[in-house]
Design a protein around this motif. Structure first.
Motif, short mmCIF file in Angstrom:
data_model
loop_
_atom_site.label_atom_id
_atom_site.label_comp_id
_atom_site.label_asym_id
_atom_site.label_seq_id
_atom_site.Cartn_x
_atom_site.Cartn_y
_atom_site.Cartn_z
N LEU A 148 -7.52 -1.97 2.53
CA LEU A 148 -6.94 -0.67 2.64
C LEU A 148 -7.79 0.45 3.52
O LEU A 148 -7.13 1.09 4.29
CB LEU A 148 -6.72 -0.10 1.16
CG LEU A 148 -5.97 1.24 1.14
CD1 LEU A 148 -5.36 1.11 -0.19
CD2 LEU A 148 -6.91 2.45 1.11
N PHE A 149 -9.15 0.22 3.42
CA PHE A 149 -10.14 1.24 3.94
C PHE A 149 -9.80 0.91 5.58
O PHE A 149 -9.99 1.76 6.39
CB PHE A 149 -11.29 1.16 3.47
CG PHE A 149 -11.51 1.56 2.15
CD1 PHE A 149 -10.42 2.79 1.57
CD2 PHE A 149 -12.56 1.33 1.39
CE1 PHE A 149 -10.45 3.29 0.36
CE2 PHE A 149 -12.71 1.88 0.01
CZ PHE A 149 -11.94 2.74 -0.56
N ARG A 184 -9.88 -3.17 -1.59
CA ARG A 184 -10.36 -2.05 -0.95
C ARG A 184 -10.69 -2.12 0.54
O ARG A 184 -10.40 -0.99 1.44
CB ARG A 184 -11.73 -1.36 -1.89
CG ARG A 184 -11.39 -1.13 -3.14
CD ARG A 184 -12.54 -0.30 -3.80
NE ARG A 184 -12.12 0.03 -5.31
CZ ARG A 184 -12.95 0.76 -6.06
NH1 ARG A 184 -14.11 1.43 -5.37
NH2 ARG A 184 -12.72 0.81 -7.11
N THR A 225 -8.82 7.16 5.41
CA THR A 225 -8.83 8.51 4.55
C THR A 225 -7.24 8.52 3.80
O THR A 225 -6.63 8.18 4.44
CB THR A 225 -9.11 9.66 5.54
OG1 THR A 225 -7.97 10.10 6.36
CG2 THR A 225 -10.49 9.76 6.11
N LYS A 226 -7.32 9.49 2.77
CA LYS A 226 -6.29 9.74 2.30
C LYS A 226 -5.04 10.44 3.15
O LYS A 226 -3.81 9.98 3.15
CB LYS A 226 -6.25 10.43 0.98
CG LYS A 226 -5.02 10.62 -0.09
CD LYS A 226 -5.36 10.85 -1.22
CE LYS A 226 -6.25 12.15 -1.30
NZ LYS A 226 -6.49 12.68 -2.98
N PHE A 262 -6.79 2.50 6.53
CA PHE A 262 -6.41 3.75 6.19
C PHE A 262 -7.88 4.36 5.73
O PHE A 262 -8.21 4.40 4.51
CB PHE A 262 -5.44 4.15 5.16
CG PHE A 262 -4.01 3.44 5.57
CD1 PHE A 262 -3.19 4.15 6.69
CD2 PHE A 262 -3.66 2.55 4.68
CE1 PHE A 262 -1.92 3.53 6.82
CE2 PHE A 262 -2.23 1.80 5.21
CZ PHE A 262 -1.59 2.59 6.16
N ILE A 288 0.79 -1.15 -0.08
CA ILE A 288 -0.04 0.07 -0.02
C ILE A 288 0.92 1.11 0.13
O ILE A 288 0.76 2.40 -0.60
CB ILE A 288 -0.91 -0.09 1.21
CG1 ILE A 288 -1.91 -1.14 1.01
CG2 ILE A 288 -1.63 1.45 1.25
CD1 ILE A 288 -2.72 -1.45 2.15
N ILE A 347 -5.21 3.59 -5.24
CA ILE A 347 -4.05 2.84 -4.85
C ILE A 347 -4.24 1.43 -4.19
O ILE A 347 -3.29 0.74 -4.35
CB ILE A 347 -3.81 3.67 -3.27
CG1 ILE A 347 -3.47 5.10 -3.49
CG2 ILE A 347 -2.93 3.04 -2.38
CD1 ILE A 347 -3.41 5.93 -2.18
N ALA A 407 1.05 3.89 -3.03
CA ALA A 407 0.66 5.59 -2.71
C ALA A 407 1.65 6.30 -3.15
O ALA A 407 1.40 7.35 -3.73
CB ALA A 407 0.07 5.57 -1.10
N LEU A 410 -3.59 7.82 5.67
CA LEU A 410 -2.40 7.04 4.69
C LEU A 410 -1.17 8.09 4.58
O LEU A 410 -0.08 7.41 4.84
CB LEU A 410 -3.11 6.65 3.44
CG LEU A 410 -1.96 6.22 2.66
CD1 LEU A 410 -1.09 5.09 3.14
CD2 LEU A 410 -2.82 5.80 1.01
N SER A 433 -6.62 8.62 -5.46
CA SER A 433 -7.84 8.04 -4.50
C SER A 433 -7.24 6.99 -3.97
O SER A 433 -6.42 6.04 -4.61
CB SER A 433 -9.21 7.78 -5.43
OG SER A 433 -8.83 6.64 -6.38
N LEU A 434 -7.97 6.45 -2.64
CA LEU A 434 -7.58 5.39 -2.22
C LEU A 434 -8.06 3.88 -2.95
O LEU A 434 -7.42 3.05 -2.77
CB LEU A 434 -8.32 5.37 -0.82
CG LEU A 434 -8.09 6.24 0.13
CD1 LEU A 434 -9.01 5.94 1.49
CD2 LEU A 434 -6.74 5.87 0.66
#
Length: 207
Positions: A52-53, A49, A58-59, A56, A20, A41, A24, A62, A37-38
């Motif tokens: 990742l979410f 997703r 939010t961006k 993180f 990740i 990424i 990023a 991250l 965007s996430l």
């Protein structure tokens, strides 16, 4: 990372986190912070997703994690014990040289500089969460040496700035403009040693 995870699952989680972070960084450099965007990424990293979410949401979270990991050290950023100015500054200087030599450090600064006009908060995060905590640890070290009587430091903030600046001015800042700038480990050690000699000559109590 949850301590209840098995060693295998911890390793998998660490590998996914590294993927990740790499994705990023590459996308921030390639597309800019705003256009990344996430979801993009997650696609680039090959991580779901949901995974990742979960790590993180939010961006910004991250990016903050990128800062923390870029500036992290195995010594938890604690300065050496006071008592030997030369040895302490050498330890600090070599640690700083290692941090500045990490590829992600230059990439992080490039992202911040490129996005500064539109996202000044990125620079604020870089300083408040990365550079300033590290700088504060060096500042505390000079104060401790002064209190111990091994150094005479009237302005610890200035002393820390001078010492770190002697190292970063050679090892780091040229890398932002000159892609071919490459300093060997031996040369980096020489730079640190010369910075230590200069600082000791200026601040050691017996000088």
């Amino acid at each position: 990372m949850s301590p209840s995870l098995s060693p295998y699952h911890q390793r998998v989680a660490e590998e996914k986190r590294a993927l990740i972070m790499d994705a990023a960084t590459a996308l921030f450099l390639e597309l800019g912070y705003d256009r990344t965007s996430l979801a993009r990424i997650a696609e680039r990293s090959g991580v779901s997703r949901a995974t990742l979410f979960k790590q993180f949401p939010t961006k910004a979270a991250l990016f903050d994690a990128m800062i923390s990991e870029s500036w992290s050290t195995s010594e938890n950023d604690e300065p050496p014990a006071a008592g030997d100015l030369s040895a302490g500054l050498t330890a600090i200087g070599l640690r700083y040289a290692e941090l500045l030599g990490r590829p992600e450090m230059a990439n992080l600064f490039r992202i911040v500089i490129a996005e500064l006009p539109r996202f000044p908060e990125l620079a604020g995060a870089q300083f408040s969460q990365g550079k300033m905590p590290y700088f504060a640890s060096v500042h505390r070290y000079f104060l401790a040496e002064h209190a111990a009587g091994t150094a005479h430091v009237e302005d610890a903030e200035l002393a820390a700035t001078q010492f770190l600046g002697m190292i970063s001015n050679y090892l780091f800042w040229p890398r932002l403009l000159l892609p071919e700038w490459n300093v060997s480990a031996e040369r980096a050690t020489e730079v640190v040693n010369e910075a230590v000699r200069t600082a000791v000559a200026r601040y050691a109590a017996d000088n």
